[in-house]
Motif scaffolding. Sequence first.
Motif, PDB file in Angstrom:
ATOM      1  N   TYR A  10     -23.985   4.788  33.389  1.00 21.56           N
ATOM      2  CA  TYR A  10     -23.381   3.725  34.171  1.00 21.56           C
ATOM      3  C   TYR A  10     -22.668   2.877  33.160  1.00 21.56           C
ATOM      4  N   ILE A  11     -22.928   2.690  31.922  1.00 20.76           N
ATOM      5  CA  ILE A  11     -22.114   1.801  31.038  1.00 20.76           C
ATOM      6  C   ILE A  11     -20.768   2.760  30.872  1.00 20.76           C
ATOM      7  N   MET A  12     -21.023   4.159  30.714  1.00 19.37           N
ATOM      8  CA  MET A  12     -19.584   4.777  30.470  1.00 19.37           C
ATOM      9  C   MET A  12     -18.717   4.549  31.735  1.00 19.37           C
ATOM     10  N   ALA A  13     -19.505   4.690  33.022  1.00 13.13           N
ATOM     11  CA  ALA A  13     -18.601   4.670  34.212  1.00 13.13           C
ATOM     12  C   ALA A  13     -18.005   3.196  34.323  1.00 13.13           C
ATOM     13  N   VAL A  14     -18.761   2.165  33.998  1.00  9.51           N
ATOM     14  CA  VAL A  14     -18.092   0.823  34.318  1.00  9.51           C
ATOM     15  C   VAL A  14     -17.213   0.458  33.420  1.00  9.51           C
ATOM     16  N   THR A  15     -17.181   0.952  32.132  1.00  8.69           N
ATOM     17  CA  THR A  15     -16.247   0.500  31.246  1.00  8.69           C
ATOM     18  C   THR A  15     -15.041   1.140  31.302  1.00  8.69           C
ATOM     19  N   GLY A  16     -15.284   2.667  31.928  1.00  7.22           N
ATOM     20  CA  GLY A  16     -14.368   3.587  32.002  1.00  7.22           C
ATOM     21  C   GLY A  16     -13.373   3.050  33.091  1.00  7.22           C
ATOM     22  N   CYS A  17     -14.020   2.411  34.351  1.00  4.71           N
ATOM     23  CA  CYS A  17     -13.438   1.786  35.199  1.00  4.71           C
ATOM     24  C   CYS A  17     -12.572   0.481  35.081  1.00  4.71           C
ATOM     25  N   CYS A  18     -12.943  -0.046  34.128  1.00  2.00           N
ATOM     26  CA  CYS A  18     -12.225  -1.358  33.611  1.00  2.00           C
ATOM     27  C   CYS A  18     -11.171  -0.860  32.851  1.00  2.00           C
ATOM     28  N   LEU A  19     -11.151   0.287  31.823  1.00  5.13           N
ATOM     29  CA  LEU A  19     -10.060   0.722  31.291  1.00  5.13           C
ATOM     30  C   LEU A  19      -8.901   1.329  31.777  1.00  5.13           C
ATOM     31  N   PHE A  20      -9.692   2.166  33.025  1.00  3.86           N
ATOM     32  CA  PHE A  20      -8.710   2.633  33.910  1.00  3.86           C
ATOM     33  C   PHE A  20      -7.752   1.642  34.598  1.00  3.86           C
ATOM     34  N   LEU A  21      -8.360   0.424  34.918  1.00  2.97           N
ATOM     35  CA  LEU A  21      -7.453  -0.629  35.681  1.00  2.97           C
ATOM     36  C   LEU A  21      -6.379  -1.141  34.750  1.00  2.97           C
ATOM     37  N   PHE A  22      -6.938  -1.262  33.328  1.00  4.02           N
ATOM     38  CA  PHE A  22      -5.920  -1.800  32.417  1.00  4.02           C
ATOM     39  C   PHE A  22      -4.795  -0.906  32.206  1.00  4.02           C
ATOM     40  N   VAL A  23      -5.104   0.539  32.279  1.00  2.00           N
ATOM     41  CA  VAL A  23      -4.151   1.675  32.101  1.00  2.00           C
ATOM     42  C   VAL A  23      -3.235   1.444  33.200  1.00  2.00           C
ATOM     43  N   VAL A  24      -3.680   1.069  34.416  1.00  2.00           N
ATOM     44  CA  VAL A  24      -2.680   1.125  35.506  1.00  2.00           C
ATOM     45  C   VAL A  24      -1.922  -0.366  35.477  1.00  2.00           C
ATOM     46  N   GLY A  25      -2.454  -1.281  35.120  1.00  5.17           N
ATOM     47  CA  GLY A  25      -1.754  -2.378  35.145  1.00  5.17           C
ATOM     48  C   GLY A  25      -0.747  -2.460  33.949  1.00  5.17           C
ATOM     49  N   HIS A  26      -1.104  -1.907  32.674  1.00  7.63           N
ATOM     50  CA  HIS A  26      -0.158  -1.674  31.420  1.00  7.63           C
ATOM     51  C   HIS A  26       0.823  -0.951  31.926  1.00  7.63           C
ATOM     52  N   MET A  27       0.884   0.201  32.843  1.00 11.15           N
ATOM     53  CA  MET A  27       1.666   1.164  33.032  1.00 11.15           C
ATOM     54  C   MET A  27       2.928   0.230  33.952  1.00 11.15           C
ATOM     55  N   VAL A  28       2.199  -0.597  34.984  1.00 11.24           N
ATOM     56  CA  VAL A  28       3.175  -1.316  35.876  1.00 11.24           C
ATOM     57  C   VAL A  28       3.989  -2.318  34.936  1.00 11.24           C
ATOM     58  N   GLY A  29       3.304  -2.896  34.083  1.00  7.66           N
ATOM     59  CA  GLY A  29       4.147  -3.765  33.201  1.00  7.66           C
ATOM     60  C   GLY A  29       4.995  -3.209  32.248  1.00  7.66           C
ATOM     61  N   ASN A  30       4.755  -2.058  32.006  1.00 11.86           N
ATOM     62  CA  ASN A  30       5.680  -1.178  31.007  1.00 11.86           C
ATOM     63  C   ASN A  30       6.858  -0.634  31.743  1.00 11.86           C
ATOM     64  N   LEU A  31       6.751  -0.215  32.965  1.00  8.67           N
ATOM     65  CA  LEU A  31       7.673   0.278  33.637  1.00  8.67           C
ATOM     66  C   LEU A  31       8.862  -0.869  34.041  1.00  8.67           C
ATOM     67  N   GLN A  32       8.512  -2.107  33.721  1.00  4.65           N
ATOM     68  CA  GLN A  32       9.708  -3.128  33.954  1.00  4.65           C
ATOM     69  C   GLN A  32      10.822  -3.049  32.929  1.00  4.65           C
ATOM     70  N   VAL A  33      10.541  -2.135  31.997  1.00  2.00           N
ATOM     71  CA  VAL A  33      11.709  -1.649  31.037  1.00  2.00           C
ATOM     72  C   VAL A  33      12.722  -1.210  31.956  1.00  2.00           C
ATOM     73  N   PHE A  34      12.498  -0.526  32.945  1.00  2.00           N
ATOM     74  CA  PHE A  34      13.735   0.158  33.724  1.00  2.00           C
ATOM     75  C   PHE A  34      14.504  -1.092  34.645  1.00  2.00           C
ATOM     76  N   LEU A  35      13.910  -2.401  34.721  1.00  2.00           N
ATOM     77  CA  LEU A  35      14.577  -3.439  34.928  1.00  2.00           C
ATOM     78  C   LEU A  35      15.691  -4.055  34.379  1.00  2.00           C
ATOM     79  N   GLY A  36      15.583  -3.624  32.764  1.00  4.35           N
ATOM     80  CA  GLY A  36      16.477  -4.206  31.854  1.00  4.35           C
ATOM     81  C   GLY A  36      15.849  -5.289  30.977  1.00  4.35           C
ATOM     82  N   PRO A  37      16.578  -5.479  29.897  1.00  3.85           N
ATOM     83  CA  PRO A  37      16.033  -6.372  28.820  1.00  3.85           C
ATOM     84  C   PRO A  37      15.470  -7.823  29.483  1.00  3.85           C
TER      85      PRO A  37
END
Lengths: 248, 234
Positions: free
Chosen positions: B16-43
């Motif tokens: 359960y600990i593995m799954a719940v922490t994995g879920c939080c980290l997965f959500l971070f990975v999604v959020g971080h990706m969306v944030g990073n993709l702003q690079v294509f909108l320019g400086p």
Amino acid sequence: MNLTLKVWRQKNGQSAGHFDTYPARDVIEDMSFLEMLDVVNEDLIAAGKDPIAFDSDCREGICGMCSLVINGVPHGGHRGTATCQLHMRHFKDGETITIEPWRAEAFPIIKDVAVNRAAFDRIMQAGGFISVNTGGTPDGNAIPISKAVADKSMDAAACIGCGACVAACKNASAMLFVAAKVSQLNLLPQGEPEKHRRALAMVTQMDKEGFGSCTVTGSCEAVCPKEISLSFIAKLNRDYGIGALLGK
Amino acid sequence: MNIIAYLFKSSLGKKYIMAVTGCCLFLFVVGHMVGNLQVFLGPEAINRYGHFLQSNPELIWPARLGLLTMVALHIWSAARLSVENRAARPVAYQTYKPMGSSYASRTMLMGGLIIATFIIYHLLHFTFQVQAINFTGQNFVDFTDAEKRHDIFKMIVTGFRNPLVSGFYLLSMSLLCLHLSHGVSSMFQSIGWKNDTYRPIIDKGACLVAGVIFLGYSSIPVAILLGFGKDVVK
């Protein structure tokens, strides 16, 4: 056909084991794997050697006694087939077949490829039952159970407790066995009152026996001679989790 | 046993600990990706986003500490379970065919360890901006834009124009993709949110999501190596 067998030989639980090679001559393709081993053993006995010790009982795929890892796969790797129902027609003339025991800390070797699966019995003793007062036989259909629920419970109850799930799992986990045994009762109204306590007690005993944990690889389901579904493990996880949260 | 013991001592609890922490980290990975993709909108977009995060320490630090806790628990449960799983089979098979299991499901530990190594490098590279390990000879800390904000756009472009750095990044992202293709569906299994009806949807959905995450993250170094943003580094 003629085959070569590479078999794990081990005198008892304390001694070290090794592989020995034996020829299996004039094997008929309609023989079951165990019948082939019987013939090899007859030759060994005739030659004054110690026959290969292996488990078997009903030889019709319902008792769960046979237990061989054949060429790296428990029960030989044919879907829904136990070793006793595995026929020699699946092998080719001249082939070398490796035969090993179930390998798990919780299944100590008794001799050669026969292992002690009493750990499963102790898991059953921990919660694989329903508590009822004995008395007169209850009326049939007194408790209504839908066909869908009865079928699902029966799918879980099909587990014959052979231990192939443990043997196939890279972690030697008994989760598929425990999930089947918990679910067959937890799905039915008779098992309902004790369902959380049962899940907690049987998992606790499973851990005590030294089985590994589930990494959801699905090997257990692939080798299970009764094709028990991995989804029962999800149900066990659910019943255990809710039980722990409710403080059962 | 009380709930703490059920959670931290039993094999299922650690899952359960593995799954719940994995879920939080997965959500971070999604959020971080969306944030990073702003690079294509320019400086302007990415520098403003970076400035927003940096100028709100009361938001970013709890998030960082939370993530660190999740990573620590995820690694702790993986380590404990791995030790127990090794002990469960002291004598290995001479011949072992992993029937019915995917490559991803059998490489969670190794893949995870490589991803952890990558995270350490990635933090030193872009968060702590250690000059010695960016292999460009430039100090990312000195990069500022016209509005005196940290020039994240220039830092990303400069950093990823190094083929070795981008190569390691792409390798790590492919391992992350493999890790998630199994991990995302397994977390539903571990917390018991799966049955025969949802199982095929969850299993296929996990592979799809992992693929999208790989494409999202990889698009940035690939675009930069192909010449995106080269004007800012001149």
